[in-house]
Design a protein around this motif. Structure first.
Motif, short mmCIF file in Angstrom:
data_model
loop_
_atom_site.label_atom_id
_atom_site.label_comp_id
_atom_site.label_asym_id
_atom_site.label_seq_id
_atom_site.Cartn_x
_atom_site.Cartn_y
_atom_site.Cartn_z
N ALA A 158 0.83 -1.20 0.00
CA ALA A 158 0.00 0.00 0.00
C ALA A 158 0.87 1.25 0.00
CB ALA A 158 -0.91 0.00 1.23
N ALA A 159 0.43 2.27 -0.71
CA ALA A 159 1.15 3.53 -0.73
C ALA A 159 0.99 4.22 0.61
CB ALA A 159 0.61 4.41 -1.85
N ALA A 160 1.94 5.12 0.92
CA ALA A 160 1.89 5.83 2.19
C ALA A 160 0.65 6.70 2.28
CB ALA A 160 3.15 6.67 2.35
N HIS A 161 0.22 7.24 1.14
CA HIS A 161 -0.97 8.08 1.10
C HIS A 161 -1.92 7.55 0.03
CE1 HIS A 161 1.03 10.93 3.75
NE2 HIS A 161 2.09 10.87 2.95
N GLY A 162 -3.20 7.79 0.23
CA GLY A 162 -4.17 7.31 -0.73
C GLY A 162 -4.73 5.96 -0.32
N PRO A 163 -5.80 5.54 -0.98
CA PRO A 163 -6.44 4.27 -0.61
C PRO A 163 -5.56 3.07 -0.94
CG PRO A 163 -7.37 5.13 -2.65
CD PRO A 163 -6.46 6.19 -2.12
N PRO A 164 -5.54 2.07 -0.08
CA PRO A 164 -4.76 0.87 -0.38
C PRO A 164 -5.41 0.09 -1.52
CG PRO A 164 -6.06 0.57 1.62
CD PRO A 164 -6.22 2.00 1.22
N PRO A 165 -4.63 -0.71 -2.23
CA PRO A 165 -5.21 -1.51 -3.31
C PRO A 165 -6.16 -2.57 -2.76
CG PRO A 165 -2.92 -2.14 -2.90
CD PRO A 165 -3.19 -0.92 -2.08
N GLY A 166 -6.91 -3.19 -3.66
CA GLY A 166 -7.89 -4.18 -3.23
C GLY A 166 -7.25 -5.45 -2.70
N ILE A 167 -8.08 -6.27 -2.06
CA ILE A 167 -7.63 -7.54 -1.48
C ILE A 167 -8.08 -8.67 -2.38
CG2 ILE A 167 -7.84 -9.05 0.53
CD1 ILE A 167 -8.35 -6.60 2.24
N SER A 168 -7.16 -9.50 -2.80
CA SER A 168 -7.48 -10.63 -3.67
C SER A 168 -8.21 -11.71 -2.88
CB SER A 168 -6.20 -11.20 -4.29
OG SER A 168 -5.29 -11.61 -3.27
N PHE A 169 -8.77 -12.69 -3.61
CA PHE A 169 -9.58 -13.73 -2.97
C PHE A 169 -8.83 -14.45 -1.86
CE2 PHE A 169 -10.66 -18.26 -2.75
CZ PHE A 169 -11.96 -18.17 -2.29
N ASP A 170 -7.60 -14.88 -2.14
CA ASP A 170 -6.86 -15.67 -1.15
C ASP A 170 -6.60 -14.87 0.12
OD1 ASP A 170 -5.15 -14.05 -2.67
OD2 ASP A 170 -3.43 -15.36 -2.38
N ARG A 171 -6.22 -13.60 -0.05
CA ARG A 171 -5.94 -12.77 1.12
C ARG A 171 -7.22 -12.35 1.85
NH1 ARG A 171 -0.73 -10.12 1.20
NH2 ARG A 171 0.65 -11.08 -0.35
N PHE A 172 -8.31 -12.27 1.13
CA PHE A 172 -9.60 -11.99 1.77
C PHE A 172 -9.97 -13.12 2.71
CE2 PHE A 172 -14.27 -12.68 1.52
CZ PHE A 172 -14.70 -11.55 2.20
N VAL A 173 -9.81 -14.35 2.26
CA VAL A 173 -10.10 -15.51 3.11
C VAL A 173 -9.22 -15.46 4.35
CG1 VAL A 173 -10.04 -18.02 3.28
CG2 VAL A 173 -10.87 -16.94 1.19
N ARG A 174 -7.92 -15.20 4.14
CA ARG A 174 -6.99 -15.18 5.27
C ARG A 174 -7.34 -14.07 6.26
NH1 ARG A 174 -1.70 -14.08 3.46
NH2 ARG A 174 -0.62 -13.01 5.12
N ALA A 175 -7.66 -12.89 5.75
CA ALA A 175 -8.01 -11.77 6.63
C ALA A 175 -9.22 -12.10 7.49
CB ALA A 175 -8.26 -10.52 5.81
N CYS A 176 -10.26 -12.67 6.88
CA CYS A 176 -11.48 -13.01 7.62
C CYS A 176 -11.23 -14.09 8.66
CB CYS A 176 -12.57 -13.44 6.64
SG CYS A 176 -13.19 -12.12 5.57
N VAL A 177 -10.43 -15.09 8.30
CA VAL A 177 -10.14 -16.17 9.24
C VAL A 177 -9.31 -15.65 10.41
CG1 VAL A 177 -8.92 -18.36 9.54
CG2 VAL A 177 -10.35 -18.00 7.52
N VAL A 178 -8.35 -14.78 10.14
CA VAL A 178 -7.52 -14.22 11.21
C VAL A 178 -8.37 -13.39 12.17
CG1 VAL A 178 -5.73 -12.49 11.70
CG2 VAL A 178 -5.33 -14.25 9.98
N ILE A 179 -9.28 -12.56 11.62
CA ILE A 179 -10.17 -11.77 12.48
C ILE A 179 -11.02 -12.69 13.35
CG2 ILE A 179 -12.19 -10.26 12.49
CD1 ILE A 179 -9.58 -8.80 11.97
N LYS A 180 -11.52 -13.77 12.77
CA LYS A 180 -12.33 -14.73 13.52
C LYS A 180 -11.51 -15.36 14.64
CE LYS A 180 -15.05 -18.99 12.87
NZ LYS A 180 -14.24 -19.91 13.72
N GLN A 181 -10.29 -15.80 14.35
CA GLN A 181 -9.45 -16.46 15.34
C GLN A 181 -9.06 -15.51 16.47
OE1 GLN A 181 -6.30 -17.81 12.77
NE2 GLN A 181 -7.25 -19.80 12.42
N LEU A 182 -8.71 -14.27 16.13
CA LEU A 182 -8.33 -13.30 17.15
C LEU A 182 -9.52 -12.93 18.02
CD1 LEU A 182 -6.02 -10.94 15.05
CD2 LEU A 182 -5.32 -12.50 16.88
#
Length: 212
Positions: A158-182
Motif C-alpha cells: 500500500a502507498a503511504a498516502h491514498g487508498p490501499p489496493p484491493g484484497i485478492s480472494f486468497d488474502r480476503f479468506v486469510r483476513a477473515c479467518v484471522v479476524i475470527k481467530q483473534l
C-alpha cells in the motif's frame, strides 16, 4: 474452481490454472492409489492432478501450484499454509483425500462469499466491501483497524498516502479467518463480556502462539 468469474480449465482441480501440464506419470513413479469407496470421481481426479509426486497426500507447495485467483495470480503461500493447518486434522504436514474434500468445499463456500461482497465485480475487495463483509459476519472494526487490516492484506504494498489496493480472494479468506481467530481468542479471555481484558505477558504470548 476459479475466482473473479474465470471458469476452471476443463478437467482441472479447484482453482487450477496456468502451469498445468506435467501431471502424467513419468517413469519411475508409482501410479496413484485408486479412489476411496464412494469418492466423487471428479474430485478424485482433481486430487490426483494436484498430487504431483503421486504420494497420495498433498503438500503446501503442491496445493499452492493448484490454486489461483481471478487474475491468475498464485495463492499466497501463507494463505495456503493456513488452509493446510485447518484441514490437516492428523497434523501430518500434508492432506489426504478426505481432508482435501473438506478443503475443496471450504474454498467453494468462500468463493461464493467473495463474489457476493465484490459488488463492483472488480475481482478484489476494497475497503467498503471489506467493511460490509466483516459487519455481516458480526465483526465491527473501527475505521483505524479496518484501514490497518486492508493495508496488511492488500495484494500489493500500500502507498503511504491514498487508498490501499484491493484484497485478492486468497488474502480476503486469510483476513477473515484471522479476524475470527483473534476475536475468539479475545472472547475466551473476556469472561465478563465487557470488551476489556487484563492479561499478563505469559497469557498474551500463549494466546498469540496458540493461533494457527
Amino acid at each position: 474452481m476459479s475466482y473473479g468469474g474465470y471458469p476452471p480449465p476443463t478437467g482441472g482441480p479447484p482453482g487450477y490454472g496456468a502451469g498445468g501440464g506435467g501431471y502424467g506419470a513419468p517413469g519411475g513413479f508409482m501410479p496413484p492409489p485408486g479412489p476411496p469407496p464412494g469418492a466423487d470421481p471428479q474430485l478424485w481426479n482433481w486430487f490426483s492432478a494436484v498430487d504431483a509426486d503421486r504420494s497420495g497426500h498433498i503438500s503446501a507447495p503442491e496445493l499452492q501450484r493448484a490454486l489461483i485467483n481471478g487474475d491468475w495470480s498464485a495463492f499466497d503461500l501463507d494463505t495456503v499454509k493456513m488452509l493446510m493447518s485447518i484441514f490437516d486434522t492428523d497434523r501430518s504436514g500434508t492432506i489426504g483425500f478426505n481432508e482435501f474434500s473438506g478443503l475443496w468445499k471450504y474454498i467453494k463456500d468462500w468463493q461464493n462469499v467473495f463474489r457476493h461482497f465484490d459488488r463492483d465485480h472488480s475481482g478484489s475487495i476494497d475497503g467498503s466491501e471489506l467493511n460490509q463483509a466483516l459487519a455481516q459476519f458480526g465483526y465491527r472494526l473501527s475505521p483505524q483497524l479496518l484501514d490497518l487490516l486492508q493495508r496488511k492484506y492488500a495484494a500489493t504494498a500500500a502507498a503511504a498516502h491514498g487508498p490501499p489496493p484491493g484484497i485478492s480472494f486468497d488474502r480476503f479468506v486469510r483476513a477473515c479467518v484471522v479476524i475470527k481467530q483473534l476475536t475468539e481468542a479475545f472472547s475466551r479471555l473476556d469472561s465478563d463480556r465487557d470488551g476489556w481484558i487484563q492479561i499478563n505477558y505469559d497469557q498474551f504470548m500463549e494466546t498469540v502462539l496458540s493461533l494457527p
